[in-house]
Design a protein around this motif. Structure first.
Motif, short mmCIF file in Angstrom:
data_model
loop_
_atom_site.label_atom_id
_atom_site.label_comp_id
_atom_site.label_asym_id
_atom_site.label_seq_id
_atom_site.Cartn_x
_atom_site.Cartn_y
_atom_site.Cartn_z
N PRO A 1 50.91 91.84 -16.60
CA PRO A 1 50.25 93.15 -16.71
C PRO A 1 49.47 93.58 -15.46
CG PRO A 1 49.88 91.87 -18.69
CD PRO A 1 50.54 90.96 -17.70
N SER A 2 49.25 92.66 -14.53
CA SER A 2 48.51 93.05 -13.32
C SER A 2 49.31 94.02 -12.45
CB SER A 2 48.11 91.81 -12.51
OG SER A 2 49.26 91.20 -11.94
N PHE A 3 50.60 94.18 -12.72
CA PHE A 3 51.43 95.14 -11.99
C PHE A 3 51.42 96.53 -12.63
CE2 PHE A 3 53.42 91.17 -10.59
CZ PHE A 3 53.58 91.41 -9.24
N ALA A 4 50.83 96.66 -13.79
CA ALA A 4 50.94 97.90 -14.56
C ALA A 4 50.33 99.12 -13.87
CB ALA A 4 50.31 97.72 -15.95
N LEU A 5 49.16 98.97 -13.26
CA LEU A 5 48.53 100.13 -12.62
C LEU A 5 49.37 100.64 -11.46
CD1 LEU A 5 44.74 99.20 -12.67
CD2 LEU A 5 46.03 100.62 -14.28
N GLU A 6 49.95 99.71 -10.70
CA GLU A 6 50.81 100.12 -9.59
C GLU A 6 52.07 100.81 -10.10
OE1 GLU A 6 50.48 96.97 -6.11
OE2 GLU A 6 50.30 96.02 -8.09
N ALA A 7 52.65 100.26 -11.16
CA ALA A 7 53.84 100.87 -11.75
C ALA A 7 53.52 102.28 -12.25
CB ALA A 7 54.37 100.00 -12.90
N ASP B 1 56.89 111.39 -13.25
CA ASP B 1 57.05 110.99 -14.64
C ASP B 1 55.70 110.54 -15.19
OD1 ASP B 1 57.94 110.14 -17.11
OD2 ASP B 1 59.59 108.93 -16.32
N THR B 2 54.83 111.51 -15.40
CA THR B 2 53.45 111.22 -15.80
C THR B 2 53.39 110.63 -17.21
OG1 THR B 2 52.83 113.09 -14.41
CG2 THR B 2 51.11 112.17 -15.78
N ILE B 3 54.28 111.05 -18.09
CA ILE B 3 54.29 110.50 -19.45
C ILE B 3 54.59 109.01 -19.41
CG2 ILE B 3 55.54 110.53 -21.66
CD1 ILE B 3 53.75 112.92 -21.40
N ARG B 4 55.58 108.64 -18.63
CA ARG B 4 55.92 107.21 -18.51
C ARG B 4 54.77 106.46 -17.85
NH1 ARG B 4 61.84 105.05 -17.74
NH2 ARG B 4 61.43 102.93 -18.41
N ALA B 5 54.12 107.09 -16.88
CA ALA B 5 52.97 106.48 -16.22
C ALA B 5 51.89 106.15 -17.24
CB ALA B 5 52.42 107.40 -15.13
N LEU B 6 51.66 107.07 -18.15
CA LEU B 6 50.64 106.87 -19.19
C LEU B 6 51.02 105.68 -20.09
CD1 LEU B 6 47.98 108.20 -20.00
CD2 LEU B 6 49.28 109.66 -21.53
N GLY B 7 52.30 105.57 -20.41
CA GLY B 7 52.75 104.45 -21.24
C GLY B 7 52.58 103.11 -20.55
N ILE B 8 52.90 103.05 -19.29
CA ILE B 8 52.77 101.79 -18.53
C ILE B 8 51.29 101.46 -18.31
CG2 ILE B 8 53.27 100.63 -16.33
CD1 ILE B 8 55.67 101.02 -18.27
N ASN B 9 50.49 102.49 -18.11
CA ASN B 9 49.05 102.29 -17.96
C ASN B 9 48.48 101.50 -19.13
OD1 ASN B 9 46.36 103.63 -19.10
ND2 ASN B 9 46.17 103.57 -16.88
N ALA B 10 49.01 101.74 -20.32
CA ALA B 10 48.49 101.12 -21.53
C ALA B 10 48.62 99.60 -21.54
CB ALA B 10 49.19 101.70 -22.76
N ASP C 1 43.49 95.40 -16.69
CA ASP C 1 42.33 95.77 -15.85
C ASP C 1 41.67 96.97 -16.52
OD1 ASP C 1 40.59 96.85 -13.98
OD2 ASP C 1 42.06 96.97 -12.37
N THR C 2 40.73 96.71 -17.43
CA THR C 2 40.17 97.79 -18.24
C THR C 2 39.51 98.89 -17.42
OG1 THR C 2 39.92 96.22 -20.06
CG2 THR C 2 38.72 98.29 -20.24
N PRO C 3 38.67 98.58 -16.44
CA PRO C 3 38.09 99.68 -15.65
C PRO C 3 39.16 100.48 -14.89
CG PRO C 3 36.80 97.68 -15.36
CD PRO C 3 38.05 97.30 -16.09
N GLY C 4 40.07 99.78 -14.23
CA GLY C 4 41.13 100.46 -13.48
C GLY C 4 42.03 101.26 -14.39
N LYS C 5 42.35 100.71 -15.53
CA LYS C 5 43.20 101.36 -16.51
C LYS C 5 42.54 102.66 -17.00
CE LYS C 5 44.78 100.10 -21.17
NZ LYS C 5 44.96 98.91 -22.02
#
Length: 153
Positions: free
Chosen positions: A35-41, A50-59, A63-67
């Motif tokens: 999951p440490s790759f999620a914010l970059e993805a 693809d902001t909708i997909r970005a939101l899904g990957i963000n979840a 990294d709670t503060p970064g997320k």
């Protein structure tokens, strides 16, 4: 499992080739295992439009503060202002609502919802000069809306 350095290098290659969606898919696959790759993805998906997909990957980020920072920006980008303002308590609880850019983002979301009082309450807290300038423009927009409400429909 690919080594984190290889994932990042391969992602950069695709980004340099102006293929952020391909880079995002590489980071997403890595994020499913780590999951440490999620914010970059998520950021790469945002860049690819693809902001909708970005939101899904963000979840899936751990990294709670970064997320939460990234989530606020994504929700604003998607014009999901009520959800964005709903993050205020979480941002405060995480101790990151001291960051003027986040305060401005929340103020902007409140403005978009017509909650001028809440927006002004937040704008008063901004001290960073670059963010303060944007806050001044937002205050001017609120004044226009108050005086000429039809302009803000």
């Amino acid at each position: 499992d690919a080594h984190p350095t290889l994932v990042r290098q391969l992602g950069r290659v695709y980004l340099d080739m102006e293929r952020p969606a391909t880079a995002a898919r590489i980071f997403e696959r890595a994020a499913r295992r780590d999951p440490s790759f999620a914010l970059e993805a998520a950021e790469l998906y945002r860049r690819a439009g693809d902001t909708i997909r970005a939101l899904g990957i963000n979840a899936i980020s751990n990294d709670t503060p970064g997320k939460t920072r990234q989530r606020l920006g994504l929700l604003i980008e998607l014009s999901r202002f009520a959800e964005a303002t709903g993050l205020e308590k979480r941002l405060a609880r995480l101790g990151i609502l001291k960051e003027d850019a986040l305060v401005y983002g929340l103020a902007y979301a409140h403005f978009q919802l017509g909650n001028f009082r809440a927006a002004e309450r937040l704008l008063k807290r901004i001290a960073d000069p670059s963010v303060f300038e944007r806050a001044t423009h937002l205050r001017q927009a609120m004044a226009t809306c108050r005086n000429e409400g039809w302009t803000c429909l």
